[in-house]
Design a protein around this motif. Structure first.
Motif, PDB file in Angstrom:
ATOM      1  N   HIS A  76       0.834  -1.211   0.000  1.00 19.98           N
ATOM      2  CA  HIS A  76       0.000   0.000   0.000  1.00 19.98           C
ATOM      3  C   HIS A  76       0.864   1.255   0.000  1.00 19.98           C
ATOM      4  O   HIS A  76       0.584   2.217  -0.711  1.00 19.98           O
ATOM      5  N   HIS A  77       1.926   1.228   0.807  1.00 21.93           N
ATOM      6  CA  HIS A  77       2.794   2.406   0.889  1.00 21.93           C
ATOM      7  C   HIS A  77       3.517   2.635  -0.440  1.00 21.93           C
ATOM      8  O   HIS A  77       3.619   3.777  -0.903  1.00 21.93           O
ATOM      9  N   LEU A  78       4.002   1.553  -1.045  1.00 20.21           N
ATOM     10  CA  LEU A  78       4.673   1.700  -2.338  1.00 20.21           C
ATOM     11  C   LEU A  78       3.720   2.253  -3.393  1.00 20.21           C
ATOM     12  O   LEU A  78       4.133   3.054  -4.245  1.00 20.21           O
ATOM     13  N   GLY A  79       2.455   1.849  -3.343  1.00 18.55           N
ATOM     14  CA  GLY A  79       1.469   2.388  -4.278  1.00 18.55           C
ATOM     15  C   GLY A  79       1.349   3.898  -4.154  1.00 18.55           C
ATOM     16  O   GLY A  79       1.306   4.618  -5.162  1.00 18.55           O
ATOM     17  N   ARG A  80       1.314   4.380  -2.922  1.00 20.00           N
ATOM     18  CA  ARG A  80       1.225   5.835  -2.706  1.00 20.00           C
ATOM     19  C   ARG A  80       2.504   6.530  -3.181  1.00 20.00           C
ATOM     20  O   ARG A  80       2.448   7.608  -3.777  1.00 20.00           O
ATOM     21  N   MET A  81       3.642   5.925  -2.909  1.00 17.06           N
ATOM     22  CA  MET A  81       4.917   6.523  -3.328  1.00 17.06           C
ATOM     23  C   MET A  81       5.050   6.515  -4.850  1.00 17.06           C
ATOM     24  O   MET A  81       5.595   7.461  -5.435  1.00 17.06           O
ATOM     25  N   GLU A  82       4.550   5.456  -5.470  1.00 17.23           N
ATOM     26  CA  GLU A  82       4.613   5.360  -6.927  1.00 17.23           C
ATOM     27  C   GLU A  82       3.764   6.459  -7.572  1.00 17.23           C
ATOM     28  O   GLU A  82       4.190   7.093  -8.549  1.00 17.23           O
ATOM     29  N   LYS A  83       2.587   6.718  -7.025  1.00 13.63           N
ATOM     30  CA  LYS A  83       1.722   7.784  -7.549  1.00 13.63           C
ATOM     31  C   LYS A  83       2.397   9.149  -7.471  1.00 13.63           C
ATOM     32  O   LYS A  83       2.139  10.023  -8.287  1.00 13.63           O
ATOM     33  N   ARG A  84       3.271   9.328  -6.467  1.00 10.76           N
ATOM     34  CA  ARG A  84       3.979  10.601  -6.305  1.00 10.76           C
ATOM     35  C   ARG A  84       5.293  10.638  -7.087  1.00 10.76           C
ATOM     36  O   ARG A  84       6.023  11.626  -7.044  1.00 10.76           O
ATOM     37  N   GLY A  85       5.601   9.548  -7.791  1.00 15.18           N
ATOM     38  CA  GLY A  85       6.803   9.501  -8.617  1.00 15.18           C
ATOM     39  C   GLY A  85       8.096   9.265  -7.855  1.00 15.18           C
ATOM     40  O   GLY A  85       9.175   9.488  -8.390  1.00 15.18           O
ATOM     41  N   LEU A  86       7.996   8.786  -6.594  1.00 13.96           N
ATOM     42  CA  LEU A  86       9.194   8.579  -5.788  1.00 13.96           C
ATOM     43  C   LEU A  86       9.861   7.236  -6.068  1.00 13.96           C
ATOM     44  O   LEU A  86      11.080   7.099  -5.929  1.00 13.96           O
ATOM     45  N   ILE A  87       9.048   6.241  -6.428  1.00 18.68           N
ATOM     46  CA  ILE A  87       9.572   4.910  -6.750  1.00 18.68           C
ATOM     47  C   ILE A  87       8.846   4.409  -7.993  1.00 18.68           C
ATOM     48  O   ILE A  87       7.822   4.964  -8.404  1.00 18.68           O
ATOM     49  N   ARG A  88       9.398   3.353  -8.588  1.00 20.42           N
ATOM     50  CA  ARG A  88       8.719   2.619  -9.651  1.00 20.42           C
ATOM     51  C   ARG A  88       8.674   1.161  -9.223  1.00 20.42           C
ATOM     52  O   ARG A  88       9.541   0.701  -8.490  1.00 20.42           O
ATOM     53  N   ARG A  89       7.664   0.454  -9.674  1.00 22.37           N
ATOM     54  CA  ARG A  89       7.640  -1.001  -9.473  1.00 22.37           C
ATOM     55  C   ARG A  89       7.842  -1.639 -10.837  1.00 22.37           C
ATOM     56  O   ARG A  89       7.153  -1.291 -11.792  1.00 22.37           O
ATOM     57  N   GLU A  90       8.820  -2.528 -10.891  1.00 21.37           N
ATOM     58  CA  GLU A  90       9.172  -3.174 -12.149  1.00 21.37           C
ATOM     59  C   GLU A  90       9.237  -4.678 -11.938  1.00 21.37           C
ATOM     60  O   GLU A  90       9.437  -5.142 -10.813  1.00 21.37           O
ATOM     61  N   GLU A  91       9.111  -5.407 -13.030  1.00 23.63           N
ATOM     62  CA  GLU A  91       9.286  -6.847 -12.948  1.00 23.63           C
ATOM     63  C   GLU A  91      10.699  -7.131 -12.474  1.00 23.63           C
ATOM     64  O   GLU A  91      11.643  -6.425 -12.828  1.00 23.63           O
ATOM     65  N   CYS A  92      10.831  -8.178 -11.691  1.00 22.68           N
ATOM     66  CA  CYS A  92      12.137  -8.575 -11.176  1.00 22.68           C
ATOM     67  C   CYS A  92      13.021  -9.020 -12.339  1.00 22.68           C
ATOM     68  O   CYS A  92      12.589  -9.790 -13.197  1.00 22.68           O
ATOM     69  N   LEU A  93      14.251  -8.547 -12.372  1.00 17.39           N
ATOM     70  CA  LEU A  93      15.166  -8.886 -13.447  1.00 17.39           C
ATOM     71  C   LEU A  93      15.561 -10.364 -13.433  1.00 17.39           C
ATOM     72  O   LEU A  93      15.868 -10.936 -14.474  1.00 17.39           O
ATOM     73  N   THR A  94      15.560 -10.975 -12.262  1.00 14.48           N
ATOM     74  CA  THR A  94      16.026 -12.362 -12.139  1.00 14.48           C
ATOM     75  C   THR A  94      14.892 -13.360 -11.962  1.00 14.48           C
ATOM     76  O   THR A  94      15.136 -14.557 -12.045  1.00 14.48           O
ATOM     77  N   ASP A  95      13.668 -12.881 -11.705  1.00 19.70           N
ATOM     78  CA  ASP A  95      12.555 -13.787 -11.444  1.00 19.70           C
ATOM     79  C   ASP A  95      11.272 -13.092 -11.869  1.00 19.70           C
ATOM     80  O   ASP A  95      10.814 -12.165 -11.206  1.00 19.70           O
ATOM     81  N   ASN A  96      10.675 -13.546 -12.984  1.00 24.46           N
ATOM     82  CA  ASN A  96       9.505 -12.834 -13.508  1.00 24.46           C
ATOM     83  C   ASN A  96       8.255 -12.998 -12.660  1.00 24.46           C
ATOM     84  O   ASN A  96       7.231 -12.416 -12.954  1.00 24.46           O
ATOM     85  N   ARG A  97       8.325 -13.784 -11.562  1.00 22.75           N
ATOM     86  CA  ARG A  97       7.163 -13.900 -10.676  1.00 22.75           C
ATOM     87  C   ARG A  97       7.110 -12.760  -9.664  1.00 22.75           C
ATOM     88  O   ARG A  97       6.089 -12.505  -9.059  1.00 22.75           O
ATOM     89  N   GLY A  98       8.229 -12.088  -9.447  1.00 24.28           N
ATOM     90  CA  GLY A  98       8.286 -11.060  -8.417  1.00 24.28           C
ATOM     91  C   GLY A  98       8.390  -9.661  -8.995  1.00 24.28           C
ATOM     92  O   GLY A  98       8.605  -9.479 -10.189  1.00 24.28           O
ATOM     93  N   ALA A  99       8.219  -8.701  -8.128  1.00 24.57           N
ATOM     94  CA  ALA A  99       8.355  -7.305  -8.523  1.00 24.57           C
ATOM     95  C   ALA A  99       9.441  -6.670  -7.659  1.00 24.57           C
ATOM     96  O   ALA A  99       9.701  -7.111  -6.539  1.00 24.57           O
ATOM     97  N   GLU A 100      10.059  -5.650  -8.220  1.00 23.91           N
ATOM     98  CA  GLU A 100      11.068  -4.901  -7.490  1.00 23.91           C
ATOM     99  C   GLU A 100      10.614  -3.458  -7.344  1.00 23.91           C
ATOM    100  O   GLU A 100       9.976  -2.900  -8.241  1.00 23.91           O
ATOM    101  N   ALA A 101      10.950  -2.883  -6.215  1.00 24.19           N
ATOM    102  CA  ALA A 101      10.767  -1.454  -6.022  1.00 24.19           C
ATOM    103  C   ALA A 101      12.072  -0.797  -6.445  1.00 24.19           C
ATOM    104  O   ALA A 101      13.150  -1.241  -6.041  1.00 24.19           O
ATOM    105  N   VAL A 102      11.955   0.238  -7.256  1.00 23.98           N
ATOM    106  CA  VAL A 102      13.126   0.917  -7.806  1.00 23.98           C
ATOM    107  C   VAL A 102      13.041   2.394  -7.420  1.00 23.98           C
ATOM    108  O   VAL A 102      12.000   3.030  -7.591  1.00 23.98           O
TER     109      VAL A 102
END
Length: 152
Positions: A76-102
């Motif tokens: 939930h917190h990452l969602g709020r931060m993403e809307k404000r442009g502070l982080i991005r969520r991307e597919e994991c580079l090493t495992d396509n089942r997970g997501a990474e916060a960038v």
């Protein structure tokens, strides 16, 4: 054989209350100063973890463990931060089942702007209130509590 449950003494309860109330007062003072600079304490916690991570990115599960949050709270917190442009969520580079916060450029920029004043606030609110011996004892107390909790 019955064991009796030992409750804290009146003095131990007084010290416990002091610990809780003072900790909350310190966190509130720090949070108010961060908020003045445009970040919540949660935002700062996430940005700090990402700024220290290799490539400024962490899997969500690693980030949750690093900051000590439940995964749902982090999501939930990452969602709020993403809307404000502070982080991005991307597919994991090493495992396509997970997501990474960038850490996004805007997140890095505000983190860098806020970090030095935040470090000064830590000194002013926490470090300067204690003698060197008290600060050392506080560190020992926190280590003992962490060790005790790790055994639970």
């Amino acid at each position: 054989m019955t064991t009796t449950r030992r409750f804290p003494t009146r003095e131990e309860l007084r010290i416990w209350r002091d610990f809780i109330e003072t900790g909350e007062a310190v966190r509130s003072a720090m949070a108010a100063r961060l908020q003045r600079d445009g970040l919540s304490s949660g935002d700062y916690t996430v940005l700090l973890a990402l700024s220290e991570a290799p490539g400024r990115r962490l899997r969500s599960s690693e980030l949750a463990a690093t900051v000590g949050w439940e995964r749902s709270r982090l999501s939930h917190h990452l969602g709020r931060m993403e809307k404000r442009g502070l982080i991005r969520r991307e597919e994991c580079l090493t495992d396509n089942r997970g997501a990474e916060a960038v850490l996004a450029p805007a997140g890095l920029e505000i983190f860098q702007q806020v970090n030095r004043p935040h470090l000064r606030d830590i000194r002013e609110i926490f470090v300067d209130a204690l003698t060197p011996a008290q600060l050392e004892a506080t560190g020992e107390i926190m280590a003992a509590l962490r060790e005790h909790l790790a055994r639970e």
